[in-house]
Design an enzyme around this catalytic site. Structure first.
Site, mmCIF file in Angstrom:
data_model
loop_
_atom_site.group_PDB
_atom_site.id
_atom_site.type_symbol
_atom_site.label_atom_id
_atom_site.label_comp_id
_atom_site.label_asym_id
_atom_site.label_seq_id
_atom_site.Cartn_x
_atom_site.Cartn_y
_atom_site.Cartn_z
ATOM 1 N N LYS A 1 -2.210 -1.379 -4.069
ATOM 2 C CA LYS A 1 -3.131 -0.430 -3.973
ATOM 3 C C LYS A 1 -2.178 0.860 -3.889
ATOM 4 C CE LYS A 1 -5.928 1.728 -0.605
ATOM 5 N NZ LYS A 1 -6.693 1.387 0.609
ATOM 6 N N LYS B 1 0.842 -1.036 -0.090
ATOM 7 C CA LYS B 1 0.226 0.017 0.037
ATOM 8 C C LYS B 1 0.860 1.153 -0.125
ATOM 9 C CE LYS B 1 -3.679 2.299 2.477
ATOM 10 N NZ LYS B 1 -4.688 2.092 3.752
HETATM 11 C C1 PBG Z 1 -7.786 2.873 5.515
HETATM 12 C C2 PBG Z 1 -7.799 2.788 3.952
HETATM 13 C C3 PBG Z 1 -7.631 3.915 2.910
HETATM 14 C C4 PBG Z 1 -8.245 3.369 1.914
HETATM 15 C C5 PBG Z 1 -8.553 2.139 2.065
HETATM 16 N N1 PBG Z 1 -8.439 1.732 3.360
HETATM 17 C C6 PBG Z 1 -7.230 5.349 3.058
HETATM 18 C C7 PBG Z 1 -5.903 5.675 3.531
HETATM 19 O O1 PBG Z 1 -4.848 4.635 3.764
HETATM 20 O O2 PBG Z 1 -5.798 6.797 3.765
HETATM 21 C C8 PBG Z 1 -8.446 4.033 0.340
HETATM 22 C C9 PBG Z 1 -9.231 3.621 -0.404
HETATM 23 C C10 PBG Z 1 -9.630 4.625 -1.409
HETATM 24 O O3 PBG Z 1 -8.814 5.723 -1.903
HETATM 25 O O4 PBG Z 1 -10.554 4.372 -2.441
HETATM 26 N N2 PBG Z 1 -6.270 2.632 5.811
#
Ligand code: PBG
Length: 326
Positions: free
Chosen positions: A247, A194
């Site tokens: 992601k 991520k």
């Molecule tokens: C929570 C999380 C996030 C997303 C999914 N789970 C946001 C972040 O890390 O700030 C992002 C999903 C999206 O942008 O569609 N940690």
């Protein structure tokens, strides 16, 4: 130059093009992310995510009828809590919003695969994904909290828990706690890779989860790194992850491919909020054709190697596939 070889021959008719198409997205690849709020009778469009909504549990059930009718078999739940606090306590409350949503969804749609996002950022007053002390996000202190959240989701009936916090060692801790409580059938989809990305912007509006100080670069990955992605992915496999996630998706197609080749478990990719809203707003301005942009981006994610695609376009994509059977 020889003209014996003509690639255009295979592009001559629709039937030929279909016959030789290398990759296509299936409805069974799709996961539909949904935002659940407390209250009743609420279906409120999220301004930052045109066409996506905040649902109260009753309205979520209505929406699931459509989702299931389209043939989509998996959803991902995010919860918007009533109140935030320093420790994100609603995240592991059995009466919390996600726990209630999971119970209701599984009761009415037992065959639907329900995945839950396991994280603290929506639930904490500081908006970070872990326990914070002196503006420092603490790793080891956060692990038990994450495992508790995952356990509460499993107890509510979740089929898959998806930790998105990026703390080290959380997959193993969650696995151990789930197994100790006889939830060895519940899978872990780890947000292994991520990135600290600008493309989560609209989500943070939708979930009210923007960090109140600093940013997430001390736990999420640098967009510049791909070898480190392999390190994260392999560690999560070792710790017992059943599926991995990369992601965002579009800016990281090479990473999806690299993780796919380095591992032997299913790889998911998340077309995140910014990727979706970028297309939606460009369409609104008359700059892009929505259907073509959706199809092209999702197919490219598949081509990169994703087995599973999480996307806010899931319903539109499923509808397109049904209109265009191949
Ligand atoms: C929570 C999380 C996030 C997303 C999914 N789970 C946001 C972040 O890390 O700030 C992002 C999903 C999206 O942008 O569609 N940690």
């Amino acid at each position: 130059m020889s003209m014996l070889k003509r690639p255009r021959r295979l592009r001559h008719t629709e039937a030929l093009r279909n016959l030789v198409q290398e990759n296509r997205v299936n409805i069974s690849d799709l996961v539909f992310p949904m935002f659940i709020v407390h209250g009743e009778g609420i279906k409120r469009e999220i301004p930052a995510l045109p066409g996506q909504y905040h649902y109260s549990v009753d309205q979520m059930l209505e929406e699931l009828k459509e989702v299931v009718a389209l043939g989509i078999s998996s959803v991902l739940f995010f919860g918007i809590p009533q109140e935030k606090d320093e420790y994100g306590s609603e995240a592991y409350d059995m009466q919390g919003i996600v726990q209630r949503a999971v119970r209701a969804a599984k009761k009415q749609f037992p065959k639907l695969l329900v995945i839950t996002d396991v994280c603290l950022c929506q639930y904490t007053s500081h908006g970070h994904c872990g326990i914070v002390k002196k503006e420092e996000v603490l790793n080891d202190e956060t692990l038990d909290v994450l495992a508790n959240i995952a356990l509460s989701h499993a107890m509510a009936g979740a089929d898959v828990v998806a930790p998105s916090d990026m703390m080290d060692g959380r997959v193993e801790r969650i696995r151990v706690v789930l197994d100790r409580n006889k939830f060895n059938h519940v899978s872990i989809l780890s947000y292994s890779v991520k990135y600290a990305s600008a493309f989560y912007g609209p989500f943070r509006d939708a979930a009210g989860s923007a960090p109140q100080f600093g940013d997430r670069r001390s736990y999420q990955m640098s967009p510049a790194n791909v070898r480190e992605a392999i390190k994260e992915a392999l560690l999560d496999v070792e710790e017992g992850a059943d599926m991995l996630m990369v992601k965002p998706a579009l800016a990281y197609l090479d990473v999806i491919r690299a993780v796919k080749e380095a591992t032997n478990i299913p790889v998911a990719a998340y077309q995140v909020s910014g990727e979706y809203s970028m297309i939606k707003l460009a369409v609104r301005e008359g700059l892009l054709d929505e259907e073509k942009a959706m199809l092209e981006t999702l197919t490219s994610i598949k081509r990169a190697g994703a087995d599973i695609i999480l996307t806010y376009f899931a319903k539109d994509m499923a509808a397109w596939i049904r209109r265009n059977p191949q």
